[in-house]
Design a protein around this motif. Structure first.
Motif, PDB file in Angstrom:
ATOM      1  N   PRO A  92      -4.585 -20.508 -10.920  1.00 40.87           N
ATOM      2  CA  PRO A  92      -5.712 -20.672 -11.832  1.00 40.87           C
ATOM      3  C   PRO A  92      -5.467 -19.914 -13.125  1.00 40.87           C
ATOM      4  O   PRO A  92      -4.782 -18.892 -13.156  1.00 40.87           O
ATOM      5  N   VAL A  93      -6.020 -20.431 -14.207  1.00 37.02           N
ATOM      6  CA  VAL A  93      -5.784 -19.841 -15.529  1.00 37.02           C
ATOM      7  C   VAL A  93      -6.538 -18.523 -15.665  1.00 37.02           C
ATOM      8  O   VAL A  93      -7.737 -18.433 -15.389  1.00 37.02           O
ATOM      9  N   LEU A  94      -5.817 -17.499 -16.112  1.00 36.51           N
ATOM     10  CA  LEU A  94      -6.382 -16.198 -16.470  1.00 36.51           C
ATOM     11  C   LEU A  94      -6.007 -15.914 -17.912  1.00 36.51           C
ATOM     12  O   LEU A  94      -4.831 -15.740 -18.236  1.00 36.51           O
ATOM     13  N   LEU A  95      -7.000 -15.899 -18.785  1.00 37.66           N
ATOM     14  CA  LEU A  95      -6.790 -15.591 -20.192  1.00 37.66           C
ATOM     15  C   LEU A  95      -6.942 -14.091 -20.406  1.00 37.66           C
ATOM     16  O   LEU A  95      -7.954 -13.504 -20.014  1.00 37.66           O
ATOM     17  N   ILE A  96      -5.944 -13.471 -21.032  1.00 36.92           N
ATOM     18  CA  ILE A  96      -5.991 -12.052 -21.368  1.00 36.92           C
ATOM     19  C   ILE A  96      -6.169 -11.909 -22.876  1.00 36.92           C
ATOM     20  O   ILE A  96      -5.412 -12.499 -23.663  1.00 36.92           O
ATOM     21  N   VAL A  97      -7.167 -11.116 -23.287  1.00 35.05           N
ATOM     22  CA  VAL A  97      -7.392 -10.810 -24.695  1.00 35.05           C
ATOM     23  C   VAL A  97      -7.088  -9.327 -24.887  1.00 35.05           C
ATOM     24  O   VAL A  97      -7.837  -8.467 -24.416  1.00 35.05           O
ATOM     25  N   PRO A  98      -5.967  -8.990 -25.548  1.00 33.12           N
ATOM     26  CA  PRO A  98      -5.574  -7.585 -25.678  1.00 33.12           C
ATOM     27  C   PRO A  98      -6.522  -6.802 -26.573  1.00 33.12           C
ATOM     28  O   PRO A  98      -7.329  -7.364 -27.325  1.00 33.12           O
ATOM     29  N   GLY A  99      -6.394  -5.469 -26.507  1.00 32.86           N
ATOM     30  CA  GLY A  99      -7.146  -4.599 -27.377  1.00 32.86           C
ATOM     31  C   GLY A  99      -6.390  -4.312 -28.662  1.00 32.86           C
ATOM     32  O   GLY A  99      -5.448  -5.012 -29.021  1.00 32.86           O
ATOM     33  N   GLY A 100      -6.799  -3.255 -29.355  1.00 34.72           N
ATOM     34  CA  GLY A 100      -6.162  -2.900 -30.618  1.00 34.72           C
ATOM     35  C   GLY A 100      -6.355  -3.995 -31.648  1.00 34.72           C
ATOM     36  O   GLY A 100      -7.451  -4.511 -31.837  1.00 34.72           O
ATOM     37  N   ALA A 101      -5.269  -4.383 -32.305  1.00 33.19           N
ATOM     38  CA  ALA A 101      -5.298  -5.491 -33.246  1.00 33.19           C
ATOM     39  C   ALA A 101      -4.908  -6.799 -32.568  1.00 33.19           C
ATOM     40  O   ALA A 101      -4.589  -7.776 -33.250  1.00 33.19           O
ATOM     41  N   GLY A 102      -4.924  -6.809 -31.243  1.00 31.31           N
ATOM     42  CA  GLY A 102      -4.623  -8.029 -30.505  1.00 31.31           C
ATOM     43  C   GLY A 102      -3.157  -8.234 -30.200  1.00 31.31           C
ATOM     44  O   GLY A 102      -2.787  -9.237 -29.587  1.00 31.31           O
ATOM     45  N   HIS A 103      -2.298  -7.289 -30.592  1.00 38.20           N
ATOM     46  CA  HIS A 103      -0.861  -7.414 -30.293  1.00 38.20           C
ATOM     47  C   HIS A 103      -0.652  -7.164 -28.797  1.00 38.20           C
ATOM     48  O   HIS A 103      -1.093  -6.131 -28.280  1.00 38.20           O
ATOM     49  N   PRO A 104       0.011  -8.072 -28.083  1.00 34.91           N
ATOM     50  CA  PRO A 104       0.178  -7.907 -26.633  1.00 34.91           C
ATOM     51  C   PRO A 104       1.311  -6.973 -26.230  1.00 34.91           C
ATOM     52  O   PRO A 104       1.828  -7.069 -25.115  1.00 34.91           O
ATOM     53  N   MET A 105       1.697  -6.042 -27.081  1.00 30.17           N
ATOM     54  CA  MET A 105       2.808  -5.143 -26.773  1.00 30.17           C
ATOM     55  C   MET A 105       2.473  -4.289 -25.556  1.00 30.17           C
ATOM     56  O   MET A 105       1.358  -3.804 -25.402  1.00 30.17           O
ATOM     57  N   GLY A 106       3.457  -4.164 -24.683  1.00 28.21           N
ATOM     58  CA  GLY A 106       3.295  -3.342 -23.497  1.00 28.21           C
ATOM     59  C   GLY A 106       2.646  -4.026 -22.325  1.00 28.21           C
ATOM     60  O   GLY A 106       2.515  -3.424 -21.249  1.00 28.21           O
ATOM     61  N   LEU A 107       2.240  -5.281 -22.468  1.00 28.42           N
ATOM     62  CA  LEU A 107       1.523  -5.955 -21.391  1.00 28.42           C
ATOM     63  C   LEU A 107       2.443  -6.667 -20.394  1.00 28.42           C
ATOM     64  O   LEU A 107       1.959  -7.245 -19.429  1.00 28.42           O
ATOM     65  N   PRO A 111       0.734  -2.368 -35.895  1.00 29.70           N
ATOM     66  CA  PRO A 111      -0.480  -2.863 -35.232  1.00 29.70           C
ATOM     67  C   PRO A 111      -1.574  -1.802 -35.105  1.00 29.70           C
ATOM     68  O   PRO A 111      -2.763  -2.116 -35.241  1.00 29.70           O
ATOM     69  N   MET A 112      -1.200  -0.543 -34.859  1.00 28.11           N
ATOM     70  CA  MET A 112      -2.207   0.501 -34.739  1.00 28.11           C
ATOM     71  C   MET A 112      -2.926   0.718 -36.069  1.00 28.11           C
ATOM     72  O   MET A 112      -4.154   0.905 -36.110  1.00 28.11           O
ATOM     73  N   ALA A 113      -2.178   0.682 -37.159  1.00 25.57           N
ATOM     74  CA  ALA A 113      -2.806   0.826 -38.472  1.00 25.57           C
ATOM     75  C   ALA A 113      -3.721  -0.349 -38.772  1.00 25.57           C
ATOM     76  O   ALA A 113      -4.821  -0.173 -39.318  1.00 25.57           O
ATOM     77  N   THR A 125      -1.930 -18.405 -13.559  1.00 22.06           N
ATOM     78  CA  THR A 125      -1.274 -18.804 -14.794  1.00 22.06           C
ATOM     79  C   THR A 125      -1.837 -17.885 -15.872  1.00 22.06           C
ATOM     80  O   THR A 125      -2.986 -18.040 -16.302  1.00 22.06           O
ATOM     81  N   VAL A 126      -1.053 -16.911 -16.281  1.00 19.71           N
ATOM     82  CA  VAL A 126      -1.530 -15.890 -17.211  1.00 19.71           C
ATOM     83  C   VAL A 126      -1.281 -16.366 -18.643  1.00 19.71           C
ATOM     84  O   VAL A 126      -0.139 -16.640 -19.033  1.00 19.71           O
ATOM     85  N   VAL A 127      -2.349 -16.470 -19.393  1.00 14.72           N
ATOM     86  CA  VAL A 127      -2.282 -16.892 -20.795  1.00 14.72           C
ATOM     87  C   VAL A 127      -2.654 -15.683 -21.644  1.00 14.72           C
ATOM     88  O   VAL A 127      -3.800 -15.223 -21.607  1.00 14.72           O
ATOM     89  N   THR A 128      -1.695 -15.148 -22.365  1.00 15.47           N
ATOM     90  CA  THR A 128      -1.915 -13.950 -23.173  1.00 15.47           C
ATOM     91  C   THR A 128      -2.153 -14.363 -24.616  1.00 15.47           C
ATOM     92  O   THR A 128      -1.268 -14.882 -25.296  1.00 15.47           O
ATOM     93  N   TYR A 129      -3.367 -14.125 -25.073  1.00 19.16           N
ATOM     94  CA  TYR A 129      -3.798 -14.528 -26.417  1.00 19.16           C
ATOM     95  C   TYR A 129      -3.385 -13.469 -27.429  1.00 19.16           C
ATOM     96  O   TYR A 129      -3.501 -12.268 -27.170  1.00 19.16           O
ATOM     97  N   ASP A 130      -2.915 -13.915 -28.577  1.00 22.13           N
ATOM     98  CA  ASP A 130      -2.475 -13.042 -29.664  1.00 22.13           C
ATOM     99  C   ASP A 130      -3.278 -13.443 -30.901  1.00 22.13           C
ATOM    100  O   ASP A 130      -2.841 -14.282 -31.685  1.00 22.13           O
ATOM    101  N   PRO A 131      -4.488 -12.892 -31.085  1.00 24.36           N
ATOM    102  CA  PRO A 131      -5.405 -13.415 -32.105  1.00 24.36           C
ATOM    103  C   PRO A 131      -4.841 -13.490 -33.515  1.00 24.36           C
ATOM    104  O   PRO A 131      -5.128 -14.437 -34.253  1.00 24.36           O
ATOM    105  N   LEU A 132      -4.046 -12.498 -33.917  1.00 21.03           N
ATOM    106  CA  LEU A 132      -3.502 -12.471 -35.271  1.00 21.03           C
ATOM    107  C   LEU A 132      -2.068 -12.973 -35.349  1.00 21.03           C
ATOM    108  O   LEU A 132      -1.474 -12.989 -36.422  1.00 21.03           O
ATOM    109  N   GLY A 133      -1.505 -13.369 -34.204  1.00 23.36           N
ATOM    110  CA  GLY A 133      -0.123 -13.830 -34.204  1.00 23.36           C
ATOM    111  C   GLY A 133       0.878 -12.731 -34.495  1.00 23.36           C
ATOM    112  O   GLY A 133       2.014 -13.017 -34.916  1.00 23.36           O
TER     113      GLY A 133
END
Length: 263
Positions: free
Chosen positions: A13-28, A177-179, A40-48
């Motif tokens: 089943p689809v699991l959408l992950i929305v990261p924190g910070g500026a949305g960068h999925p680093m470290g996930l 991304p942190m800035a 089915t893990v879908v990792t969203y990157d809002p700002l690309g």
């Protein structure tokens, strides 16, 4: 409107992950690897930012834009009539709450982990002002000073003398991304107050055991009651997704698939 940025791994089943910070999925990577055994893990990157856009201009972010983008991702990856699990942490948890409020028809269950939507609290105006001070510290003194002040805000204690620092150049800011989080996400996202009301999708608001006695634990508890949602404790603190990925993924899987905590 650009196409949404996301990555897919696993099966189920689809699991959408929305990261924190500026949305960068680093470290996930470790947590998505663990979750991909069940979803089915879908990792969203809002700002690309992980898809070639780091270094390009960024404007102040809107919660609704992140959640609308998440809805577009779901429309692309879900078959007609299907729904998804959603997990968001920190700023991503605020976007997940907005997704739950406005686009619940494509959702099964949302877990919002430590959303910093402190405006829901009785002393919310004061707590929002604290985050505005963090943003001002970033603009005038740089990342180290802002990070030290934000730690004090989250721990609800007086801040000591800030570390020495300087404002970042525009080029430095766009490369970090942190800035970008400090410059364009924290202010508007901590100003957001979630809509209340019934939803056809289940909602769980979560906080870490290491965050007990701190601002975001208090916020999560209060929000769960206000939204008539479940409240759950997860291992670790605000960054537990990165620090305890296997234990975190195990509890998240059990929460979604029916064997996890419910209060």
């Amino acid at each position: 409107m650009t196409d949404p940025y996301y990555d897919i791994t696993g099966d189920g089943p689809v699991l959408l992950i929305v990261p924190g910070g500026a949305g960068h999925p680093m470290g996930l990577g470790p947590v998505t690897d663990a979750l991909s055994a069940h979803f089915t893990v879908v990792t969203y990157d809002p700002l690309g930012l992980a898809h070639g856009r780091l270094g390009e201009p960024v404007e102040d972010q809107r919660v609704q834009d992140w959640s609308d983008g998440a809805r577009r991702v779901l429309d692309e990856v879900l078959a007609e009539g299907e729904s998804a699990y959603v997990f968001g942490t920190s700023a991503g948890a605020i976007a997940a709450l907005d997704l739950h409020a406005r686009h619940a028809d494509r959702l099964r269950h949302v877990v919002a982990h430590e959303p910093p939507c402190v405006g829901v609290l009785p002393d919310g105006a004061r707590r929002q002002a604290g985050f505005r001070e963090v943003c001002e510290a970033y603009r005038t003194k740089g990342l180290a000073a802002a990070g030290a002040l934000m730690t004090a805000v989250l721990e609800e204690r007086e801040a000591g003398a800030p570390p020495e620092g300087r404002p970042l150049s525009r080029e430095e800011e766009l490369a970090s991304p942190m800035a970008l989080q400090m410059a364009h996400v924290i202010g508007p996202f901590t100003s957001y107050v979630p809509e209340a009301g019934p939803s056809q999708a289940r909602l769980t608001v979560a906080a870490g055991t290491d965050s007990r006695g701190q601002l975001l634990y208090r916020t999560a508890e209060f929000l769960a009651k206000a939204q008539q949602a479940d409240f759950a404790e997860f291992p670790g603190g605000h960054l537990a997704l990165l620090q305890h990925p296997v234990a975190f993924a195990d509890l998240l899987t059990r929460t979604f698939l029916g064997a996890g905590p419910r209060s």
